[in-house]
Scaffold this motif. Sequence first.
Motif, PDB file in Angstrom:
ATOM      1  N   ALA A  11       0.795  -1.232   0.019  1.00 15.63           N
ATOM      2  CA  ALA A  11       0.062  -0.050  -0.060  1.00 15.63           C
ATOM      3  C   ALA A  11       0.963   1.281   0.104  1.00 15.63           C
ATOM      4  O   ALA A  11       2.084   1.168   0.262  1.00 15.63           O
ATOM      5  CB  ALA A  11      -0.933  -0.003   1.293  1.00 15.63           C
ATOM      6  N   CYS A  40      -5.619   1.820   1.958  1.00 13.38           N
ATOM      7  CA  CYS A  40      -6.461   0.754   2.137  1.00 13.38           C
ATOM      8  C   CYS A  40      -6.130  -0.167   3.437  1.00 13.38           C
ATOM      9  O   CYS A  40      -5.376   0.535   4.243  1.00 13.38           O
ATOM     10  CB  CYS A  40      -6.019  -0.411   0.983  1.00 13.38           C
ATOM     11  SG  CYS A  40      -4.439  -1.065   1.050  1.00 13.38           S
ATOM     12  N   CYS A  42      -4.503  -2.254   5.150  1.00 17.42           N
ATOM     13  CA  CYS A  42      -3.232  -3.057   4.709  1.00 17.42           C
ATOM     14  C   CYS A  42      -2.647  -3.237   6.105  1.00 17.42           C
ATOM     15  O   CYS A  42      -2.728  -2.734   7.173  1.00 17.42           O
ATOM     16  CB  CYS A  42      -2.458  -2.244   3.688  1.00 17.42           C
ATOM     17  SG  CYS A  42      -1.786  -0.587   4.288  1.00 17.42           S
ATOM     18  N   ARG A  87     -10.963  -7.721   2.743  1.00 16.51           N
ATOM     19  CA  ARG A  87     -10.155  -6.830   2.169  1.00 16.51           C
ATOM     20  C   ARG A  87     -10.143  -7.290   0.667  1.00 16.51           C
ATOM     21  O   ARG A  87     -10.168  -8.714   0.516  1.00 16.51           O
ATOM     22  CB  ARG A  87      -8.853  -6.417   2.550  1.00 16.51           C
ATOM     23  CG  ARG A  87      -9.196  -5.650   3.921  1.00 16.51           C
ATOM     24  CD  ARG A  87      -7.599  -5.364   4.429  1.00 16.51           C
ATOM     25  NE  ARG A  87      -7.188  -6.645   5.176  1.00 16.51           N
ATOM     26  CZ  ARG A  87      -5.690  -6.601   5.318  1.00 16.51           C
ATOM     27  NH1 ARG A  87      -4.925  -5.910   4.874  1.00 16.51           N
ATOM     28  NH2 ARG A  87      -5.457  -7.866   5.821  1.00 16.51           N
ATOM     29  N   ALA A 154      -2.568  -6.054  -1.688  1.00 14.27           N
ATOM     30  CA  ALA A 154      -3.738  -5.530  -1.151  1.00 14.27           C
ATOM     31  C   ALA A 154      -4.172  -4.352  -2.196  1.00 14.27           C
ATOM     32  O   ALA A 154      -3.344  -3.420  -2.517  1.00 14.27           O
ATOM     33  CB  ALA A 154      -3.772  -5.040   0.197  1.00 14.27           C
TER      34      ALA A 154
END
Length: 220
Positions: A11, A40, A42, A87, A154
């Motif tokens: 990320a 995000c 993460c 996620r 991610a």
Amino acid sequence: MKTINQPSVGATPTGNSAVCYLNQYRCPYCQTEWEDVWDCACNDRCPDCNKEIEPYESALIESEAAETGSPAENSASANVTAVGMNRLFVVSYEIDYVHRVSVGITADSPEAAQQLAEQAFNDATIWDDTAAMPLLSDEYLESGDESLVWECVAVARLPEPDHSVRQLKKEQSAMRVCQGLIEAYQQGETNGGSIDWEDLDQLIPLALQALGKPALGIQS
């Protein structure tokens, strides 16, 4: 609890991103707790022992700071909406392959045959499958050295399928059109030689998809 700005795994810091998450972390190794803002939900690294830690809680932040590009420290006054821990990830693997192509060549020696094949390869005509140089095989074989490499990243949203997936779907649609045509003609023979237009109309969307063209309105 202390707030840090550590590099995260898979990320990037929020910066001017319009979407950001306030992630809460607790290190099970040294019991350090911290929070940070990323684009995000993460993983992050513990500021004390540098272990990679998953957030135990993540909240979507809707703030003016994200819209105006002001520092993420203003997130304390943001409107925070709790979200679940599920996620999105893009999981990929790579494996070494050998591309093996075989063609038929008439020549007076192995050296001459190979020279003709090399020239056809350089001219990008070795795959033309001609009478003088028929294509005998074109396949990908695993190299066998167990070089399987996995990657997991991610993401905030899944990317669009790339050209390889689009090409695969085109080929699948083309195969279904071929099967449908055969079935339609077989049904026509059963009906005394008359083919139902509806049997053909339902193949048009598949044919357009195989050609990469937009759908057409079919009038019955």
